[in-house]
Write a protein that holds these residues in place. Structure first.
Motif, PDB file in Angstrom:
ATOM      1  N   ASP A  38      36.827  27.983  44.356  1.00 52.78           N
ATOM      2  CA  ASP A  38      36.937  29.424  44.199  1.00 52.78           C
ATOM      3  C   ASP A  38      35.731  30.030  43.465  1.00 52.78           C
ATOM      4  N   VAL A  39      34.523  29.682  43.920  1.00 51.78           N
ATOM      5  CA  VAL A  39      33.299  30.227  43.307  1.00 51.78           C
ATOM      6  C   VAL A  39      33.015  31.606  43.901  1.00 51.78           C
ATOM      7  N   GLY A  78      35.001  33.465  46.931  1.00 50.22           N
ATOM      8  CA  GLY A  78      36.022  32.412  46.905  1.00 50.22           C
ATOM      9  C   GLY A  78      35.608  31.127  47.595  1.00 50.22           C
ATOM     10  N   ILE A  79      34.398  30.639  47.301  1.00 49.09           N
ATOM     11  CA  ILE A  79      33.899  29.442  47.979  1.00 49.09           C
ATOM     12  C   ILE A  79      34.601  28.185  47.462  1.00 49.09           C
ATOM     13  N   HIS A  80      35.181  27.461  48.391  1.00 47.39           N
ATOM     14  CA  HIS A  80      35.750  26.125  48.128  1.00 47.39           C
ATOM     15  C   HIS A  80      35.005  25.124  49.002  1.00 47.39           C
ATOM     16  N   HIS A  81      34.839  23.908  48.479  1.00 45.85           N
ATOM     17  CA  HIS A  81      34.300  22.859  49.350  1.00 45.85           C
ATOM     18  C   HIS A  81      34.772  21.491  48.886  1.00 45.85           C
ATOM     19  N   THR A  82      35.135  20.682  49.881  1.00 51.91           N
ATOM     20  CA  THR A  82      35.591  19.311  49.638  1.00 51.91           C
ATOM     21  C   THR A  82      34.865  18.370  50.584  1.00 51.91           C
ATOM     22  N   GLY A 115      36.371  26.633  52.440  1.00 55.30           N
ATOM     23  CA  GLY A 115      37.032  27.932  52.335  1.00 55.30           C
ATOM     24  C   GLY A 115      36.092  28.943  51.716  1.00 55.30           C
ATOM     25  N   GLY A 116      36.357  30.222  51.954  1.00 53.72           N
ATOM     26  CA  GLY A 116      35.532  31.275  51.394  1.00 53.72           C
ATOM     27  C   GLY A 116      34.427  31.711  52.335  1.00 53.72           C
ATOM     28  N   GLU A 117      33.678  32.735  51.907  1.00 55.31           N
ATOM     29  CA  GLU A 117      32.671  33.336  52.766  1.00 55.31           C
ATOM     30  C   GLU A 117      31.380  33.627  52.007  1.00 55.31           C
ATOM     31  N   VAL A 118      30.265  33.583  52.750  1.00 55.15           N
ATOM     32  CA  VAL A 118      28.957  34.006  52.260  1.00 55.15           C
ATOM     33  C   VAL A 118      28.618  35.333  52.932  1.00 55.15           C
ATOM     34  N   GLN A 126      33.852  25.909  39.159  1.00 52.03           N
ATOM     35  CA  GLN A 126      34.219  27.309  39.279  1.00 52.03           C
ATOM     36  C   GLN A 126      33.478  28.076  38.185  1.00 52.03           C
ATOM     37  N   VAL A 127      33.339  29.373  38.334  1.00 53.02           N
ATOM     38  CA  VAL A 127      32.664  30.176  37.326  1.00 53.02           C
ATOM     39  C   VAL A 127      33.578  30.313  36.123  1.00 53.02           C
TER      40      VAL A 127
END
Length: 254
Positions: free
Chosen positions: A25-26, A8-12, A61-64, A214-215
């Motif tokens: 939300d990747v 759920g990767i978000h970035h701005t 947002g989201g995690e690796v 997004q995917v």
């Protein structure tokens, strides 16, 4: 268990006057020993995604996750090959190859020994003491890939490594990369603008949308390993290329 997982990767990006959403939300993963490609429109945030994976950026947002552990914002856990070879012009070829190992704490002598062992295996025997300007573009990219390959990190992120090469050199480098990878089976996440390159090299392909990316679809490539150039003549290859091309065209025109 996946070697690498994005959840759920978000970035701005925040500018002086506006906020620019880049990723939305990747979610994707790379299994151990798997070759996965990302393809999407220009400017869709693919390089930003790599910066997040490498810990250079902390996502909004989201995690690796790496090997089942959250590593969001942590540097030094992947090996990285950029679009340009990024070789140090004052260092010899063997010293450039050894650099990633030295940074990881390997002694200089041991790192140089490993570089000397590998350079003949990738067709660069005899160039150990030359400077990078002596090499062609394709040869420089071999050096860059070998530097990433010999780093101790198991996950390799390759950011359009053949994008600046001419068509014939690029095709030769694709076959060369497959040959080297099939001997080692490192986990690879590969960014490219070339649909044919993605299909030829990959086990799976993620197609990204326009920014904020997004995917939009995931494809399993239906060809066995070891893979050879003749696979490009297979009707299934052309069907998959046309499907992905249609998706990307819709994104570009939307």
């Amino acid at each position: 268990m996946s070697k690498l997982e994005l959840k759920g990767i978000h970035h701005t990006f925040s500018g002086k006057k506006q906020r620019v959403p880049v990723l939305s939300d990747v979610t994707l993963h790379v299994k151990e020993g798997e070759f996965v490609s990302i393809i999407g429109p220009s400017g869709s945030g693919k390089s930003t995604l790599f910066h997040i994976i490498g810990g250079l950026l902390t996502p909004s947002g989201g995690e690796v996750w790496l090997d089942g552990v959250s590593v969001t914002g942590t540097k030094g856990l992947i090996s990285y090959m950029p679009q340009q070879s990024s070789l140090f012009p004052w260092r010899s070829i063997e010293a450039n190859v050894a650099l990633s190992q030295e940074v990881a704490g390997v002694s200089r002598s041991a790192a140089l020994d490993k570089a000397r062992e590998w350079l003949p295996k990738v067709g660069l025997g005899g160039y150990e003491h030359e400077l990078p300007h002596v090499l062609s573009g394709g040869m420089q990219q071999r050096v860059s890939f070998l530097r990433a390959l010999l780093s101790p990190q198991e996950v390799m992120c390759l950011d359009e490594p053949f994008g600046s090469l001419d068509a014939l050199t690029r095709q030769a480098m694709q076959s060369w990369l497959l040959n080297i990878w099939e001997q080692n089976k490192r986990s690879i996440l590969f960014v490219t603008h070339s649909i044919e390159e993605a299909i030829f090299l990959s086990d799976r392909i993620y197609v990204l949308s326009n920014k904020p990316a997004q995917v939009i679809e995931e494809f399993i490539v239906p060809f066995e390993r070891q893979r050879h150039e003749k696979v490009m003549m297979d009707p299934k290859f052309h069907e998959l290329r046309q499907h992905i091309q249609s998706l990307l065209r819709q994104e570009i025109l939307s």
